[in-house]
Motif scaffolding. Structure first.
Motif, PDB file in Angstrom:
ATOM      1  N   HIS A   3     -16.457  -3.450   0.973  1.00 62.77           N
ATOM      2  CA  HIS A   3     -16.435  -2.678   2.223  1.00 62.77           C
ATOM      3  C   HIS A   3     -17.220  -1.367   2.114  1.00 62.77           C
ATOM      4  O   HIS A   3     -17.137  -0.519   3.004  1.00 62.77           O
ATOM      5  CB  HIS A   3     -14.985  -2.355   2.630  1.00 62.77           C
ATOM      6  N   TYR A   7     -12.256  -2.157  -3.318  1.00 60.29           N
ATOM      7  CA  TYR A   7     -12.770  -2.408  -1.963  1.00 60.29           C
ATOM      8  C   TYR A   7     -14.306  -2.365  -1.912  1.00 60.29           C
ATOM      9  O   TYR A   7     -14.877  -2.068  -0.858  1.00 60.29           O
ATOM     10  CB  TYR A   7     -12.188  -1.391  -0.987  1.00 60.29           C
ATOM     11  N   ILE A  55      -4.400   0.378  11.902  1.00 56.53           N
ATOM     12  CA  ILE A  55      -5.313  -0.581  11.261  1.00 56.53           C
ATOM     13  C   ILE A  55      -5.677  -0.183   9.829  1.00 56.53           C
ATOM     14  O   ILE A  55      -5.898  -1.036   8.977  1.00 56.53           O
ATOM     15  CB  ILE A  55      -6.576  -0.820  12.116  1.00 56.53           C
ATOM     16  N   GLU A  56      -5.733   1.098   9.550  1.00 55.59           N
ATOM     17  CA  GLU A  56      -6.041   1.518   8.177  1.00 55.59           C
ATOM     18  C   GLU A  56      -4.776   1.550   7.309  1.00 55.59           C
ATOM     19  O   GLU A  56      -4.744   0.958   6.235  1.00 55.59           O
ATOM     20  CB  GLU A  56      -6.684   2.901   8.185  1.00 55.59           C
ATOM     21  N   ARG A  70       3.317  -6.673   8.606  1.00 53.81           N
ATOM     22  CA  ARG A  70       2.527  -5.546   9.136  1.00 53.81           C
ATOM     23  C   ARG A  70       3.096  -5.060  10.471  1.00 53.81           C
ATOM     24  O   ARG A  70       3.069  -3.865  10.761  1.00 53.81           O
ATOM     25  CB  ARG A  70       1.065  -5.942   9.269  1.00 53.81           C
ATOM     26  N   ASN A 129      -2.106  -0.078   7.037  1.00 52.39           N
ATOM     27  CA  ASN A 129      -1.474  -1.305   7.530  1.00 52.39           C
ATOM     28  C   ASN A 129      -0.493  -1.925   6.531  1.00 52.39           C
ATOM     29  O   ASN A 129      -0.131  -3.081   6.655  1.00 52.39           O
ATOM     30  CB  ASN A 129      -2.544  -2.320   7.972  1.00 52.39           C
ATOM     31  N   PHE A 145     -15.314   3.042   7.615  1.00 51.14           N
ATOM     32  CA  PHE A 145     -13.966   3.478   7.235  1.00 51.14           C
ATOM     33  C   PHE A 145     -13.743   3.533   5.719  1.00 51.14           C
ATOM     34  O   PHE A 145     -12.648   3.830   5.266  1.00 51.14           O
ATOM     35  CB  PHE A 145     -12.914   2.569   7.891  1.00 51.14           C
ATOM     36  N   LEU A 187     -10.397   4.886   3.852  1.00 52.50           N
ATOM     37  CA  LEU A 187      -9.595   3.810   3.251  1.00 52.50           C
ATOM     38  C   LEU A 187      -9.331   4.089   1.775  1.00 52.50           C
ATOM     39  O   LEU A 187      -8.185   3.990   1.307  1.00 52.50           O
ATOM     40  CB  LEU A 187     -10.324   2.466   3.411  1.00 52.50           C
ATOM     41  N   THR A 211      -4.620  -7.904  10.673  1.00 48.62           N
ATOM     42  CA  THR A 211      -4.970  -6.664   9.962  1.00 48.62           C
ATOM     43  C   THR A 211      -4.443  -5.439  10.705  1.00 48.62           C
ATOM     44  O   THR A 211      -3.917  -4.515  10.091  1.00 48.62           O
ATOM     45  CB  THR A 211      -6.511  -6.552   9.831  1.00 48.62           C
ATOM     46  N   LYS A 213       0.833  -1.202   0.000  1.00 50.84           N
ATOM     47  CA  LYS A 213       0.000   0.000   0.000  1.00 50.84           C
ATOM     48  C   LYS A 213       0.876   1.265   0.000  1.00 50.84           C
ATOM     49  O   LYS A 213       2.088   1.199   0.253  1.00 50.84           O
ATOM     50  CB  LYS A 213      -0.922  -0.035   1.220  1.00 50.84           C
ATOM     51  N   PHE A 228      -0.045  -3.446   3.798  1.00 51.18           N
ATOM     52  CA  PHE A 228      -0.146  -4.546   2.826  1.00 51.18           C
ATOM     53  C   PHE A 228      -1.571  -5.084   2.763  1.00 51.18           C
ATOM     54  O   PHE A 228      -2.307  -5.020   3.748  1.00 51.18           O
ATOM     55  CB  PHE A 228       0.769  -5.712   3.238  1.00 51.18           C
ATOM     56  N   HIS A 229      -1.878  -5.665   1.626  1.00 49.10           N
ATOM     57  CA  HIS A 229      -3.156  -6.377   1.458  1.00 49.10           C
ATOM     58  C   HIS A 229      -2.870  -7.792   0.983  1.00 49.10           C
ATOM     59  O   HIS A 229      -1.883  -8.037   0.295  1.00 49.10           O
ATOM     60  CB  HIS A 229      -4.021  -5.660   0.420  1.00 49.10           C
TER      61      HIS A 229
HETATM   62  P1  CMP Z   1      -7.045  -4.985   3.846  1.00 50.42           P
HETATM   63  O1  CMP Z   1      -6.529  -6.334   4.176  1.00 50.42           O
HETATM   64  O2  CMP Z   1      -6.512  -4.323   2.636  1.00 50.42           O
HETATM   65  O3  CMP Z   1      -8.645  -5.079   3.706  1.00 50.42           O
HETATM   66  C1  CMP Z   1      -9.520  -4.025   4.050  1.00 50.42           C
HETATM   67  C2  CMP Z   1      -8.810  -2.868   4.668  1.00 50.42           C
HETATM   68  O4  CMP Z   1      -9.640  -2.000   5.403  1.00 50.42           O
HETATM   69  C3  CMP Z   1      -7.815  -3.389   5.707  1.00 50.42           C
HETATM   70  O5  CMP Z   1      -6.760  -4.031   5.084  1.00 50.42           O
HETATM   71  C4  CMP Z   1      -7.488  -2.100   6.443  1.00 50.42           C
HETATM   72  O6  CMP Z   1      -6.582  -1.291   5.731  1.00 50.42           O
HETATM   73  C5  CMP Z   1      -8.861  -1.424   6.439  1.00 50.42           C
HETATM   74  N1  CMP Z   1      -9.574  -1.630   7.699  1.00 50.42           N
HETATM   75  C6  CMP Z   1     -10.077  -2.778   8.191  1.00 50.42           C
HETATM   76  N2  CMP Z   1     -10.692  -2.587   9.363  1.00 50.42           N
HETATM   77  C7  CMP Z   1     -10.597  -1.257   9.615  1.00 50.42           C
HETATM   78  C8  CMP Z   1     -11.040  -0.412  10.682  1.00 50.42           C
HETATM   79  N3  CMP Z   1     -11.719  -0.902  11.720  1.00 50.42           N
HETATM   80  N4  CMP Z   1     -10.750   0.906  10.601  1.00 50.42           N
HETATM   81  C9  CMP Z   1     -10.085   1.413   9.556  1.00 50.42           C
HETATM   82  N5  CMP Z   1      -9.626   0.644   8.511  1.00 50.42           N
HETATM   83  C10 CMP Z   1      -9.881  -0.658   8.548  1.00 50.42           C
END
Ligand code: CMP
Length: 140
Positions: free
Chosen positions: A54, A51, A111-112, A104, A114, A59, A63, A93, A11, A116-117
């Protein structure tokens, strides 16, 4: 055990940190073969499409803004149990909760942001790879 493919992404925060080489090294050492690699930058709309599952989450706006703020590196890894193997290398995550030594934990911020995916299932891997790569870009 099955040979699988997974979509991995470095990311914008971690592209900025300069950990592309280290990411590939860790993955190759774990038996994952990068069969497609691309550096690109998402528009806001492209990030929203990636995404889409989501969309209803609180978020989602933050995101997709983060994911389009700078370049990303997209990788298709192939290998035995590639989906679980890559997720194990990433850790939880939330970097704070990730095991010591995981990508990570080492390089993620929160958490946002982070770092890598990784795809979470064969169906999502198939969607994500087809969303991001043309057939001719993938070379097993
Ligand atoms: P990723 O594995 O790319 O998949 C969805 C992404 O949403 C996750 O990594 C985080 O970057 C983001 N994410 C997941 N949960 C939260 C949260 N509670 N608050 C903010 N971002 C989040």
């Amino acid at each position: 055990m099955a040979i699988e493919r997974t979509l991995a992404m470095i990311k914008p925060d971690c592209v900025k940190k300069g950990v592309i080489g280290e990411t590939l090294r860790v993955a190759e050492e774990a038996g994952l073969t990068p069969i497609a690699i691309k550096r690109t930058r998402f528009s806001r709309q492209q990030a929203e499409g990636f995404y889409a599952v989501h969309r209803e989450r609180p978020f989602f706006g933050d995101l997709t803004a983060f994911m389009s703020e700078g370049p990303v590196v997209l990788i298709v890894f192939e290998g035995e149990d590639a989906i679980a193997t890559w997720r194990r290398l990433l850790g939880a995550t939330n970097p704070i909760e990730a095991d010591e030594g995981t990508l990570r934990k080492r390089f993620g911020t929160n958490i946002e942001r982070n770092g890598f995916h990784g795809s979470d299932a064969p169906e999502t891997a198939a969607f994500e790879i087809s969303y991001l790569f043309a057939g001719l870009e993938v070379h097993p």
